[in-house]
Design an enzyme around this catalytic site. Structure first.
Site, PDB file in Angstrom:
ATOM      1  N   HIS A 205       0.833  -1.213   0.000  1.00 27.43           N
ATOM      2  CA  HIS A 205       0.000   0.000   0.000  1.00 27.43           C
ATOM      3  C   HIS A 205       0.861   1.253   0.000  1.00 27.43           C
ATOM      4  CE1 HIS A 205       0.005   1.385   4.309  1.00 27.43           C
ATOM      5  NE2 HIS A 205       0.126   0.104   4.612  1.00 27.43           N
ATOM      6  N   ASP A 224       5.940   1.712   6.878  1.00 32.80           N
ATOM      7  CA  ASP A 224       4.500   1.485   6.644  1.00 32.80           C
ATOM      8  C   ASP A 224       3.955   2.475   5.622  1.00 32.80           C
ATOM      9  OD1 ASP A 224       1.893   0.678   6.856  1.00 32.80           O
ATOM     10  OD2 ASP A 224       1.566   1.499   8.845  1.00 32.80           O
ATOM     11  N   GLU A 258      -5.273   2.334   2.298  1.00 33.32           N
ATOM     12  CA  GLU A 258      -5.270   1.185   3.228  1.00 33.32           C
ATOM     13  C   GLU A 258      -5.547   1.645   4.639  1.00 33.32           C
ATOM     14  OE1 GLU A 258      -3.546  -1.656   6.156  1.00 33.32           O
ATOM     15  OE2 GLU A 258      -2.939   0.397   5.764  1.00 33.32           O
ATOM     16  N   GLU A 259      -4.941   2.784   4.996  1.00 32.79           N
ATOM     17  CA  GLU A 259      -5.050   3.283   6.372  1.00 32.79           C
ATOM     18  C   GLU A 259      -6.454   3.785   6.691  1.00 32.79           C
ATOM     19  OE1 GLU A 259      -2.685   2.703   8.333  1.00 32.79           O
ATOM     20  OE2 GLU A 259      -0.742   2.870   7.346  1.00 32.79           O
ATOM     21  N   ASP A 286       3.246  -5.663   3.494  1.00 30.14           N
ATOM     22  CA  ASP A 286       3.031  -4.451   4.280  1.00 30.14           C
ATOM     23  C   ASP A 286       4.021  -4.451   5.445  1.00 30.14           C
ATOM     24  OD1 ASP A 286       2.175  -2.236   5.583  1.00 30.14           O
ATOM     25  OD2 ASP A 286       0.098  -2.890   5.874  1.00 30.14           O
ATOM     26  N   HIS A 364       2.922   5.290  11.775  1.00 32.47           N
ATOM     27  CA  HIS A 364       1.839   6.281  11.906  1.00 32.47           C
ATOM     28  C   HIS A 364       2.298   7.542  12.650  1.00 32.47           C
ATOM     29  CE1 HIS A 364      -0.949   2.474  11.741  1.00 32.47           C
ATOM     30  NE2 HIS A 364      -0.379   2.737  10.582  1.00 32.47           N
TER      31      HIS A 364
HETATM   32  N1  BES Z   1       0.905  -1.844   8.338  1.00 30.58           N
HETATM   33  C1  BES Z   1      -0.212  -1.695   9.213  1.00 30.58           C
HETATM   34  C2  BES Z   1      -0.716  -2.994   9.788  1.00 30.58           C
HETATM   35  C3  BES Z   1       0.244  -3.779  10.608  1.00 30.58           C
HETATM   36  C4  BES Z   1       0.916  -3.219  11.657  1.00 30.58           C
HETATM   37  C5  BES Z   1       0.374  -5.106  10.321  1.00 30.58           C
HETATM   38  C6  BES Z   1       1.771  -3.999  12.405  1.00 30.58           C
HETATM   39  C7  BES Z   1       1.205  -5.896  11.072  1.00 30.58           C
HETATM   40  C8  BES Z   1       1.905  -5.328  12.122  1.00 30.58           C
HETATM   41  C9  BES Z   1      -1.368  -1.083   8.456  1.00 30.58           C
HETATM   42  O1  BES Z   1      -0.988  -0.113   7.555  1.00 30.58           O
HETATM   43  C10 BES Z   1      -2.305  -0.462   9.450  1.00 30.58           C
HETATM   44  O2  BES Z   1      -1.962   0.437  10.144  1.00 30.58           O
HETATM   45  N2  BES Z   1      -3.498  -1.000   9.511  1.00 30.58           N
HETATM   46  C11 BES Z   1      -4.479  -0.522  10.425  1.00 30.58           C
HETATM   47  C12 BES Z   1      -5.759  -1.228  10.187  1.00 30.58           C
HETATM   48  C13 BES Z   1      -6.441  -0.791   8.919  1.00 30.58           C
HETATM   49  C14 BES Z   1      -7.545  -1.740   8.584  1.00 30.58           C
HETATM   50  C15 BES Z   1      -6.961   0.619   9.064  1.00 30.58           C
HETATM   51  C16 BES Z   1      -4.055  -0.810  11.851  1.00 30.58           C
HETATM   52  O3  BES Z   1      -3.346  -1.780  12.094  1.00 30.58           O
HETATM   53  O4  BES Z   1      -4.459  -0.042  12.730  1.00 30.58           O
HETATM   54 ZN    ZN Z   2       0.634  -0.668   6.472  1.00 29.82          ZN
END
Ligand code: BES
Ligand code: ZN
Length: 397
Positions: A205, A224, A258-259, A286, A364
């Site tokens: 992403h 990320d 994605e976020e 990711d 983030h």
């Molecule tokens: N890269 C992250 C997800 C992640 C973090 C996977 C740590 C494995 C380990 C992804 O970009 C993210 O932040 N996803 C969100 C959820 C999404 C559905 C909004 C999250 O984890 O809060």
């Molecule tokens: Zn991510």
């Protein structure tokens, strides 16, 4: 289980409370715990590039877990969820994707290779890989203030990424296109046409977000998911240099949004399902760049919202073609875009930098910078993408 429900109930209550004070939507400084808000404070930029688009002008349908009924939430409540660490999918525009319908009519069941038959080309392509592109692309890519999906920054960073992809494939038989969404940032798709009507999807992403101030806050997004973005870009470069000419079509996807709750990938997976496209499997990357030197260096494989056979294949590819072993771990929620393909009824797998879900605490925030990445580690993931492209793309069932 009971505990999980308790946490979710509390989160909904929190979201509802925040929704009631919608005018304080950007009130991270007022309510958020110290570190994150403080980090954001010095990195706020209010320009027209950071102005939000129109996505959140009306309520969004938010799903926090498989067994919890989705709810309509406004942006204040959604931000409260994010700050509370609750993970969610935004299913507003893809509700049919979640209605439990099977992937494709006609009983299409994709076939994965049972043995590895492309060793010569995989090793040839892997021999061409280098770390050079990583820094060259990541430095400007992470220099965008953020890559927030519903803003001018997100649109521009996507445009810039697309230009990098186009430059990289120039002279090869590859088409590059935008996949547009309801928000400003398009997804980017590069396609290598095969002879069969099946498609293999390798993805990452492209968006980044500051969890305290999504629009205005600095979000360098190096790990990320700048890391995944360049991991698959380098793999694409490597296979093209090797003369890649697959039986199945192979696509590289860089998802927008994605976020925001897997927005871009759900749109794409939904469209492919509704067009009855035969997607053999998705392999998603990711975060591939950060690992704790106190741990064993390895490749994490997400065990939930993925397909066991595809995971097994990826583990085999890693053993054969990389210097790292794999270890399965669970996110516990739909943590990235592999879940969109899984929901749409297609096979998917997701490779991750470690088996520590919260290993990289910089994500983030403005601290998710290129200097924290290990390019040598990332190279193993590019090898994996190369192997997946060849072994699945060349396979003739
Ligand atoms: N890269 C992250 C997800 C992640 C973090 C996977 C740590 C494995 C380990 C992804 O970009 C993210 O932040 N996803 C969100 C959820 C999404 C559905 C909004 C999250 O984890 O809060
Ligand atoms: Zn991510």
């Amino acid at each position: 289980m009971r505990i999980q429900f308790g946490i979710l109930a509390a989160a909904w209550a929190l979201a509802a409370a925040a929704g009631a004070q919608h005018q304080h939507v950007f009130g991270a400084a007022g309510g958020a715990p110290g570190d994150g808000a403080a980090a954001a404070a010095s990195d706020i930029r209010v320009t027209w590039e950071t102005q939000p688009g129109r996505l959140y002008e009306s309520a969004r349908l938010i799903k926090v877990a498989e067994n919890v009924r989705p709810r309509w939430l406004d942006i204040g409540s959604i931000m409260a969820l994010r700050r509370a660490g609750v993970r969610f999918m935004d299913i507003t525009d893809v509700q049919d994707l979640h209605s439990g319908a099977p992937a494709l009519a006609g009983g299409y069941e994709s076939q994965l290779p049972q043995r590895l038959a492309q060793k010569k080309d995989v090793e040839g392509a892997i021999g061409r890989l280098s770390e050079e592109l990583y820094g060259k692309v990541l430095v400007p890519f992470t220099a965008f203030h953020n890559r927030y999906y519903d803003s001018e920054n997100g649109r521009r960073s996507s445009q810039w990424l697309q230009e990098q992809v186009e430059a990289l494939v120039a002279g090869h038989n590859v088409t590059v296109r935008q996949f547009r969404h309801k928000f400003a940032q398009p997804s980017v798709i590069a396609r290598i046409e095969g002879a069969s009507d099946e498609t293999v999807v390798i993805s990452a992403h492209q968006d980044s977000v500051n969890m305290w101030l999504p629009w205005f806050g600095r979000a360098s997004g190096a790990d990320d998911d700048g890391s995944g973005t360049v991991t698959i870009l380098e793999a694409l470069r490597g296979i093209l240099a090797q003369g890649f000419a697959p039986h199945r079509s192979v696509e590289f996807h860089w998802y927008a949004g994605e976020e925001g709750g897997l927005l871009g990938s759900q749109d794409v997976a939904r469209a492919y399902r509704n067009e009855a496209r035969k997607v053999v499997a998705n392999m998603h990357f990711d975060m591939t760049g950060f690992w704790d030197r106190k741990d064993k260096e390895l490749i994490g494989l997400v065990a939930d919202h993925t397909d066991p056979e595809t995971r097994a294949l990826v583990a085999r590819l890693a053993a054969e073609y990389t210097r790292l072993q794999t270890r399965e771990f669970s996110c516990g929620y739909a943590c990235s875009d592999h879940a969109s393909w899984n929901t749409a009824g297609f096979r998917s797998a997701m490779a991750f930098e470690s088996d520590q879900l919260d290993g990289n605490t910089n994500i983030h925030t403005p601290a998710d910078s290129v200097e924290t990445l290990d390019f040598t580690h990332m190279l193993e993931f590019s090898k994996l993408a190369v192997a997946f492209a060849y072994e699945v793309g060349y396979h003739q069932p």
